[in-house]
Design a protein around this motif. Sequence first.
Motif, PDB file in Angstrom:
ATOM      1  N   ALA B  63      10.437  73.416  42.766  1.00  0.00           N
ATOM      2  CA  ALA B  63      11.116  72.967  43.990  1.00  0.00           C
ATOM      3  C   ALA B  63      11.197  71.438  44.027  1.00  0.00           C
ATOM      4  O   ALA B  63      12.242  70.873  44.381  1.00  0.00           O
ATOM      5  CB  ALA B  63      10.385  73.499  45.220  1.00  0.00           C
ATOM      6  N   GLU B  64      10.107  70.773  43.647  1.00  0.00           N
ATOM      7  CA  GLU B  64      10.107  69.307  43.647  1.00  0.00           C
ATOM      8  C   GLU B  64      11.171  68.765  42.698  1.00  0.00           C
ATOM      9  O   GLU B  64      11.875  67.796  42.996  1.00  0.00           O
ATOM     10  CB  GLU B  64       8.718  68.776  43.246  1.00  0.00           C
ATOM     11  N   GLN B  65      11.305  69.443  41.555  1.00  0.00           N
ATOM     12  CA  GLN B  65      12.316  69.051  40.565  1.00  0.00           C
ATOM     13  C   GLN B  65      13.727  69.183  41.147  1.00  0.00           C
ATOM     14  O   GLN B  65      14.570  68.296  40.983  1.00  0.00           O
ATOM     15  CB  GLN B  65      12.138  69.989  39.373  1.00  0.00           C
ATOM     16  N   VAL B  66      13.978  70.283  41.845  1.00  0.00           N
ATOM     17  CA  VAL B  66      15.302  70.512  42.441  1.00  0.00           C
ATOM     18  C   VAL B  66      15.566  69.492  43.548  1.00  0.00           C
ATOM     19  O   VAL B  66      16.658  68.908  43.636  1.00  0.00           O
ATOM     20  CB  VAL B  66      15.415  71.952  42.999  1.00  0.00           C
ATOM     21  N   ILE B  67      14.564  69.250  44.376  1.00  0.00           N
ATOM     22  CA  ILE B  67      14.730  68.299  45.481  1.00  0.00           C
ATOM     23  C   ILE B  67      15.077  66.916  44.920  1.00  0.00           C
ATOM     24  O   ILE B  67      16.037  66.276  45.358  1.00  0.00           O
ATOM     25  CB  ILE B  67      13.443  68.238  46.342  1.00  0.00           C
ATOM     26  N   ALA B  68      14.314  66.475  43.923  1.00  0.00           N
ATOM     27  CA  ALA B  68      14.553  65.145  43.348  1.00  0.00           C
ATOM     28  C   ALA B  68      15.940  65.046  42.719  1.00  0.00           C
ATOM     29  O   ALA B  68      16.605  64.017  42.817  1.00  0.00           O
ATOM     30  CB  ALA B  68      13.478  64.832  42.312  1.00  0.00           C
ATOM     31  N   PRO B  92      11.068  74.550  52.360  1.00  0.00           N
ATOM     32  CA  PRO B  92      10.205  73.838  53.300  1.00  0.00           C
ATOM     33  C   PRO B  92       8.826  74.471  53.460  1.00  0.00           C
ATOM     34  O   PRO B  92       7.815  73.772  53.509  1.00  0.00           O
ATOM     35  CB  PRO B  92      10.999  73.881  54.607  1.00  0.00           C
ATOM     36  N   GLU B  93       8.782  75.821  53.486  1.00  0.00           N
ATOM     37  CA  GLU B  93       7.490  76.514  53.674  1.00  0.00           C
ATOM     38  C   GLU B  93       6.506  76.273  52.533  1.00  0.00           C
ATOM     39  O   GLU B  93       5.315  76.562  52.672  1.00  0.00           O
ATOM     40  CB  GLU B  93       7.710  78.028  53.758  1.00  0.00           C
ATOM     41  N   LEU B  94       6.999  75.776  51.416  1.00  0.00           N
ATOM     42  CA  LEU B  94       6.109  75.579  50.269  1.00  0.00           C
ATOM     43  C   LEU B  94       5.202  74.371  50.446  1.00  0.00           C
ATOM     44  O   LEU B  94       4.212  74.224  49.754  1.00  0.00           O
ATOM     45  CB  LEU B  94       6.943  75.378  48.986  1.00  0.00           C
ATOM     46  N   TRP B 101       6.844  65.664  50.968  1.00  0.00           N
ATOM     47  CA  TRP B 101       7.643  66.705  50.301  1.00  0.00           C
ATOM     48  C   TRP B 101       8.249  67.676  51.311  1.00  0.00           C
ATOM     49  O   TRP B 101       9.365  68.155  51.133  1.00  0.00           O
ATOM     50  CB  TRP B 101       6.794  67.457  49.264  1.00  0.00           C
ATOM     51  N   ARG B 102       7.506  67.941  52.362  1.00  0.00           N
ATOM     52  CA  ARG B 102       8.032  68.843  53.391  1.00  0.00           C
ATOM     53  C   ARG B 102       9.282  68.232  54.030  1.00  0.00           C
ATOM     54  O   ARG B 102      10.297  68.904  54.212  1.00  0.00           O
ATOM     55  CB  ARG B 102       6.950  69.101  54.447  1.00  0.00           C
ATOM     56  N   LEU B 103       9.197  66.946  54.329  1.00  0.00           N
ATOM     57  CA  LEU B 103      10.348  66.277  54.946  1.00  0.00           C
ATOM     58  C   LEU B 103      11.543  66.274  53.991  1.00  0.00           C
ATOM     59  O   LEU B 103      12.673  66.512  54.396  1.00  0.00           O
ATOM     60  CB  LEU B 103       9.972  64.838  55.340  1.00  0.00           C
ATOM     61  N   ARG B 104      11.255  65.991  52.726  1.00  0.00           N
ATOM     62  CA  ARG B 104      12.349  65.982  51.741  1.00  0.00           C
ATOM     63  C   ARG B 104      12.933  67.387  51.567  1.00  0.00           C
ATOM     64  O   ARG B 104      14.152  67.554  51.413  1.00  0.00           O
ATOM     65  CB  ARG B 104      11.823  65.445  50.402  1.00  0.00           C
ATOM     66  N   ALA B 105      12.066  68.399  51.580  1.00  0.00           N
ATOM     67  CA  ALA B 105      12.537  69.790  51.449  1.00  0.00           C
ATOM     68  C   ALA B 105      13.402  70.178  52.642  1.00  0.00           C
ATOM     69  O   ALA B 105      14.432  70.844  52.501  1.00  0.00           O
ATOM     70  CB  ALA B 105      11.351  70.739  51.322  1.00  0.00           C
TER      71      ALA B 105
END
Lengths: 472, 253
Positions: B63-68, B92-94, B101-105
């Motif tokens: 998820a972090e990879q996709v967000i970035a 976001p729930e992750l 990370w939550r805010l970015r998600a």
Amino acid sequence: MEIRSPQFKNNAREALVDENLQSALGKMRTGFTSKRAEARARLPEFDDLRDQARDIKDHTLAHLDLYYEAYEEKVTAAGGHVHWARTAGDARDIILQICQDENAKLVTKGKSMIAEEVALNDHLEEAGMEVAETDLGEYIIQLRQEPPSHIIAPAVHLTRSQVEKSFRKSHTHLADDRNLDEVSSLVNEARQVLRQKYIDADVGITGANFLIAETGTSIIVTNEGNGDLTQTLPRVHIVLTSLEKMVPTLEDVSTILRVLARSATGQEFSTYTTLSTGPRREDDPDGPEEYHVVVLDNGRSAMIGSEFQDMLRCIRCGACINHCPVYHAIGGHSYGWVYPGPMGSVLTPTLVGIDKAGHLPNASTFCGRCEAVCPMRIPLPKMMRHWREREFERHLTPKLSRTALGFWAFLAKRPALYHLSNSVLVRLLRVLAFGRGAIGSLPLASGWTRHRDLPAPERNTFQELWRSGGYE
Amino acid sequence: MTASPKVGLFITCLADLFRPSVGFAAVKLMRDAGCTVEVPRAQTCCGQPAYNSGDRKDTRAIAEQVIAAFEDFDYVVAPSGSCTGMISKHYPELFEEGSQWRLRAEALSAKTHELVSFLVDVLKIDHVEAQFDGTVTYHDSCSGLRELGIKQQPRQLLGSVKGLTLQEMEEAEICCGFGGTFCVKYSDISNEMVSHKTECIGAANADTLLAGDLGCLLNMAGKLKRQGSNVQVRHVAEVLAGMTDLPPIGEEH
């Protein structure tokens, strides 16, 4: 009851080739769902009521101790007794003791899933008592010595002709030419036999759909009226129920009742909604002389505050089961214990352990239909996923799946390597397709190709084509 | 919205691997609607195989990879309700509430859309310029339907395709039995479900089956092929983009 959940895959395989079962399931696939849809369409505020019902239960669960104190006080004041059963064994022992104190020979029973959960019938029968189920579905499966396959329709796995056969085998007084072709004639036959049982019974045991703190009342909803005869005619009435059935007030229960029957059977209201508050009072025309409530915990209190707390909102309407395509395929017995379908896939691991019930929360496509119809808005797929997380953490996931997942995740976290391996995989699959559009057999993907072809990929991956300037 | 919204195409692992033409159809539809489309190289999969297997740690890493890779776009669009649901409903729930990370998600979640819903609900497209001579039936994929509310959008756009007749099947909203790893782990149950689905497809008397998710499409196409059915299978984007020259899913190339 023996836990057959570890054999889920085998149970399911057998169910898939059971013609009678498949015929019975074919009928329920659309029956319940269309009735619920119609009932919902007739009540514009239905979805608002679901929100209210959810909020009532959430509030109650947050103050459960308080409401139980108030409830017990009211029951005691009305002359009844509340018993606390931490485990299934405690519940069985408490009930057996009450029956033995009464010198009971015959016990009648209304439908109670908690009685199934604690395997009450076997316990009373071992002590020499006769137990007579009075709900028609329960009566049928008692004749056949089977567990229920559905929480509101225990005999839904049977066809009418199977029921007729069971009746002819057990009701030896039946003349051969007695017509049992209609469901109504089966009902009448069961009524004839049960009538005398109601009158002769020493103790009547029912479940409870709700307990009301405000008044110390227990409520049952039925369509056959059997519950009323079970609980009013014998000298002793025992209510066997579980911790999460509490609601604060009569007003609250009215709100939840408005979504219960509509979700379950598509009825506006069940035929009978019976409220019991304590034993018979002096000027009551009828009713039991003793009134006991046995409240079962059996692991439920540990769910409070956990990621599974929302499951305690469940009112056992069966809507999730009625709408579940997996249940439609394999029926309730495949799940291997008392509670089938999506609600069972969340609840059963809590009650018998995820090590035994691991298949249940995994055997879901997460299609979300259960959550979409749940009157209490329980996020069932989310909680099944929580069970998978617990399994993963405890290394209960099958080794092969775990290794494959680890390998895949390693690549998925490395885009350059991932794209390279996808390019190789596309070429490999193209070779295995031998120029055809689909692959008929693939040794490492036999789970897929046993039942269906695998469509072959196009020539290159999208990423390759995109980087090389697009599509020819 | 800027004059030409900048869209990051989340191609999805299945379209990347099995059906690139779905990606090109998505690009054409969005370019026709005035978008600039880019495809970040740093994408692989949305992470559902890990998420639905209970592996939170790998899910978070993916998820972090996709967000970035996607957070600088105006919109993120995927030709799949399932992957879109993963990003917009589950990412976001992750992450812990209040964390960076939550805010970015959550920010990514708010601008991520399924392709057809993006065209209709965000870009307000009410018709496409395409021709398809035939009768189609449409399967509502579970995540798109129940997580994202996609039901009318594809039907509305299909209604504008010249020569196309839509013939609804019974139980279009019932799961086809794919369910990601479910179809392999519980293949017998999955088979019963997809068999029921192909019965409904057959009874609709359409010559083409459409849907918005490749997982379901590969499952249904594979079963239809095994049963010797003549029904052709395509992703809805191919028809809406008028890109139906290449063979249907599971047919010879």
